[in-house]
Write an enzyme that holds these catalytic residues in place. Structure first.
Site, PDB file in Angstrom:
ATOM      1  N   PHE A 142     -10.348  -4.919  -8.359  1.00 15.43           N
ATOM      2  CA  PHE A 142      -9.843  -3.819  -7.514  1.00 15.43           C
ATOM      3  C   PHE A 142      -9.353  -2.630  -8.338  1.00 15.43           C
ATOM      4  O   PHE A 142      -9.623  -1.471  -7.999  1.00 15.43           O
ATOM      5  CB  PHE A 142      -8.701  -4.348  -6.621  1.00 15.43           C
ATOM      6  CG  PHE A 142      -9.191  -5.391  -5.649  1.00 15.43           C
ATOM      7  CD1 PHE A 142      -9.098  -6.749  -5.954  1.00 15.43           C
ATOM      8  CD2 PHE A 142      -9.781  -5.017  -4.448  1.00 15.43           C
ATOM      9  CE1 PHE A 142      -9.569  -7.723  -5.068  1.00 15.43           C
ATOM     10  CE2 PHE A 142     -10.256  -5.975  -3.548  1.00 15.43           C
ATOM     11  CZ  PHE A 142     -10.160  -7.326  -3.871  1.00 15.43           C
ATOM     12  N   VAL A 210     -10.582 -14.161  -2.432  1.00 15.38           N
ATOM     13  CA  VAL A 210     -10.992 -14.604  -1.085  1.00 15.38           C
ATOM     14  C   VAL A 210     -12.444 -15.084  -1.098  1.00 15.38           C
ATOM     15  O   VAL A 210     -13.021 -15.383  -0.060  1.00 15.38           O
ATOM     16  CB  VAL A 210     -10.822 -13.436  -0.081  1.00 15.38           C
ATOM     17  CG1 VAL A 210      -9.348 -13.055   0.048  1.00 15.38           C
ATOM     18  CG2 VAL A 210     -11.664 -12.222  -0.487  1.00 15.38           C
ATOM     19  N   ASP A 211     -13.012 -15.185  -2.334  1.00 20.14           N
ATOM     20  CA  ASP A 211     -14.450 -15.434  -2.472  1.00 20.14           C
ATOM     21  C   ASP A 211     -14.828 -16.911  -2.467  1.00 20.14           C
ATOM     22  O   ASP A 211     -16.010 -17.259  -2.484  1.00 20.14           O
ATOM     23  CB  ASP A 211     -14.974 -14.754  -3.760  1.00 20.14           C
ATOM     24  CG  ASP A 211     -14.165 -15.175  -5.000  1.00 20.14           C
ATOM     25  OD1 ASP A 211     -13.931 -14.313  -5.880  1.00 20.14           O
ATOM     26  OD2 ASP A 211     -13.739 -16.339  -5.081  1.00 20.14           O
ATOM     27  N   HIS A 226      -4.424 -15.076  -0.415  1.00 23.61           N
ATOM     28  CA  HIS A 226      -4.804 -13.876   0.334  1.00 23.61           C
ATOM     29  C   HIS A 226      -5.916 -14.190   1.324  1.00 23.61           C
ATOM     30  O   HIS A 226      -6.653 -13.305   1.750  1.00 23.61           O
ATOM     31  CB  HIS A 226      -5.238 -12.756  -0.635  1.00 23.61           C
ATOM     32  CG  HIS A 226      -4.082 -12.148  -1.361  1.00 23.61           C
ATOM     33  ND1 HIS A 226      -4.208 -11.243  -2.378  1.00 23.61           N
ATOM     34  CD2 HIS A 226      -2.746 -12.345  -1.236  1.00 23.61           C
ATOM     35  CE1 HIS A 226      -3.025 -10.881  -2.825  1.00 23.61           C
ATOM     36  NE2 HIS A 226      -2.112 -11.563  -2.170  1.00 23.61           N
TER      37      HIS A 226
HETATM   38  N1  APR Z   1     -11.446 -11.567 -17.525  1.00 22.87           N
HETATM   39  C1  APR Z   1     -10.109 -11.351 -17.577  1.00 22.87           C
HETATM   40  N2  APR Z   1      -9.493 -10.342 -16.927  1.00 22.87           N
HETATM   41  C2  APR Z   1     -10.274  -9.526 -16.187  1.00 22.87           C
HETATM   42  C3  APR Z   1     -11.662  -9.674 -16.094  1.00 22.87           C
HETATM   43  C4  APR Z   1     -12.248 -10.756 -16.799  1.00 22.87           C
HETATM   44  N3  APR Z   1     -13.565 -10.985 -16.771  1.00 22.87           N
HETATM   45  N4  APR Z   1     -12.152  -8.690 -15.288  1.00 22.87           N
HETATM   46  C5  APR Z   1     -11.085  -7.955 -14.903  1.00 22.87           C
HETATM   47  N5  APR Z   1      -9.977  -8.452 -15.445  1.00 22.87           N
HETATM   48  C6  APR Z   1      -8.589  -8.009 -15.248  1.00 22.87           C
HETATM   49  C7  APR Z   1      -8.453  -6.539 -15.057  1.00 22.87           C
HETATM   50  O1  APR Z   1      -8.232  -5.913 -16.311  1.00 22.87           O
HETATM   51  C8  APR Z   1      -7.223  -6.455 -14.153  1.00 22.87           C
HETATM   52  O2  APR Z   1      -6.037  -6.384 -14.933  1.00 22.87           O
HETATM   53  O3  APR Z   1      -8.175  -8.592 -14.026  1.00 22.87           O
HETATM   54  C9  APR Z   1      -7.211  -7.768 -13.400  1.00 22.87           C
HETATM   55  C10 APR Z   1      -7.612  -7.613 -11.951  1.00 22.87           C
HETATM   56  O4  APR Z   1      -6.578  -6.910 -11.326  1.00 22.87           O
HETATM   57  P1  APR Z   1      -6.831  -6.316  -9.849  1.00 22.87           P
HETATM   58  O5  APR Z   1      -8.128  -5.626  -9.819  1.00 22.87           O
HETATM   59  O6  APR Z   1      -5.594  -5.573  -9.482  1.00 22.87           O
HETATM   60  O7  APR Z   1      -6.992  -7.599  -8.957  1.00 22.87           O
HETATM   61  P2  APR Z   1      -5.847  -8.547  -8.441  1.00 22.87           P
HETATM   62  O8  APR Z   1      -4.695  -8.565  -9.390  1.00 22.87           O
HETATM   63  O9  APR Z   1      -6.454  -9.834  -8.113  1.00 22.87           O
HETATM   64  O10 APR Z   1      -5.396  -7.806  -7.093  1.00 22.87           O
HETATM   65  C11 APR Z   1      -4.473  -8.456  -6.265  1.00 22.87           C
HETATM   66  O11 APR Z   1      -4.789  -6.711  -4.642  1.00 22.87           O
HETATM   67  O12 APR Z   1      -6.088  -5.274  -3.380  1.00 22.87           O
HETATM   68  C12 APR Z   1      -5.450  -6.487  -3.402  1.00 22.87           C
HETATM   69  O13 APR Z   1      -6.080  -8.233  -2.003  1.00 22.87           O
HETATM   70  C13 APR Z   1      -6.410  -7.606  -3.186  1.00 22.87           C
HETATM   71  O14 APR Z   1      -6.114  -9.878  -3.958  1.00 22.87           O
HETATM   72  C14 APR Z   1      -6.155  -8.527  -4.374  1.00 22.87           C
HETATM   73  C15 APR Z   1      -4.780  -8.104  -4.846  1.00 22.87           C
END
Ligand code: APR
Length: 348
Positions: A142, A210-211, A226
């Site tokens: 995200f 959610v996947d 979530h």
């Molecule tokens: N390996 C390790 N880290 C990764 C990878 C990977 N392959 N790809 C991305 N990342 C890191 C990114 O750098 C980022 O810090 O994972 C993190 C993902 O953060 P977000 O995109 O904010 O996702 P998440 O923390 O799961 O978001 C929480 O926000 O929008 C809502 O409902 C949505 O569940 C989600 C919630």
């Protein structure tokens, strides 16, 4: 016993009361015998006990917390057996652990060795994952540069207001995400976590994703904090509906209401059971491993604070949340989990 007579020094450990040596020698029959000596002073050495077989050699040191002492010499032929002890013994002093880790795994990041040791010595372990756990299965996260929220404002699609007041965009966004999941599979990192559950190395996975990829990889104790995009219901009468009905923008067949996926929208409560179970597990966990999440979203971002156990953060990008963790591994989820697992498998 003199140090010669065919005996070879296989392990030397630095101890205040005198170095501890483990000797070995091969008998005429090709069997290896081992003996431990304690160097009292230059002249005399006291030999104690002897065992046969490389796998028993280190048992001669059992009455010593030898891993709390410093390694001075490890013979190459004993290294794999010492390495197994390093990975499976609770060690309290970080610096001596680092010394043994460097000797046994010179080419491995010491945090990976720490993680493999903590995972195998913790009584209970909880894993908390976010969207970064799924990007290597080609599902965008995200908030990183290629994430969903860099393309679209979450307030326009992922909120209760969007569902109520902007249904066409809401439906198009989630239908697109559902369709994109059709050809998606879990990656090796998901399978490593499932194997650790099988080995009783982890108790629970709490995921923001959610996947459904953790379950698809074989994990059973997964709490979807979530919700799940895979399940559809009517927002008005709660009647379950088929995914295809939502994707084809049909109305609820029961009340003609709006269909929606069972994901938690901003402004909605988390599923009570998933939250409670994950919180309970974290509160009593010896170890919490957080993987692939920015920890920007409340209340899941509070969970790592709820444990008195050790904490590990594995993430591609390091941010201001890392100070809360005992170990921070900046890396990709799949590769990091595979590296840790390579050491776990060497301990079996
Ligand atoms: N390996 C390790 N880290 C990764 C990878 C990977 N392959 N790809 C991305 N990342 C890191 C990114 O750098 C980022 O810090 O994972 C993190 C993902 O953060 P977000 O995109 O904010 O996702 P998440 O923390 O799961 O978001 C929480 O926000 O929008 C809502 O409902 C949505 O569940 C989600 C919630």
């Amino acid at each position: 016993m003199e140090a010669n007579q065919g005996w070879e020094t296989l392990l030397t450990i630095g101890a205040e009361e005198g170095d501890v040596h483990l000797y070995g020698k091969e008998t005429m029959e090709g069997i290896w015998e081992f003996s431990r000596t304690l160097v009292d002073n230059e002249e005399s050495i006291t030999a104690v006990g002897s065992v046969k077989g490389w796998e028993n050699a280190l048992s001669l040191l059992d009455d010593y917390s030898w891993l709390e002492l410093y390694p001075i010499y490890i013979d190459e032929r004993l290294r794999a057996h010492v390495a197994k002890e390093v990975l499976t013994t609770s060690i309290h002093h970080k610096d001596t652990f680092m010394a043994w880790a460097d000797r046994c795994f010179p080419d491995v990041n010491s945090n990976i060795v720490f993680a493999a040791n903590w995972i195998q010595t913790a009584g209970s372990t909880v894993v908390l994952t976010g969207a970064g756990m799924s990007t290597e299965s080609n599902i965008p996260d995200f908030r990183s540069s290629s994430g969903w929220w860099k393309q679209i404002d979450p307030r326009t699609v992922a909120t209760t207001e969007a569902l109520a007041g902007n249904y066409p965009l809401f439906q198009e966004f989630y239908a697109r995400r559902i369709e994109a999941l059709k050809d998606i599979d879990p990656h090796e990192g998901h399978r490593v976590l499932a194997s650790w559950e099988q080995l009783n190395l982890i108790d629970v996975i709490g995921t923001q994703n959610v996947d459904g990829l953790h379950a698809a990889a074989g994990s059973n104790n997964v709490h979807e904090l979530h919700g799940s995009i895979d399940k559809i219901r009517c927002d008005d009468c709660d009647m379950p509906a088929e995914k295809i009905a939502f994707v084809e923008n049909e109305a609820c067949f029961q009340c003609n209401g709006k269909l929606r996926p069972n994901v938690v929208l901003f402004g909605e409560m988390l599923p009570q059971k998933a939250w409670t179970k994950t919180l309970e597990a974290i509160e009593k966990a010896d170890l919490v491993i957080v993987i692939g999440t920015s920890l920007e979203v409340y209340p899941v971002n509070q969970l790592p604070n709820m444990t008195s156990g050790r904490t590990i953060y594995i993430n591609a990008e390091i941010s201001d949340v890392t100070h809360r963790f005992d170990i921070v591994i900046e890396g990709m989820a799949k590769l990091t989990l595979m590296e840790i697992n390579e050491l776990v498998l060497r301990s079996a």
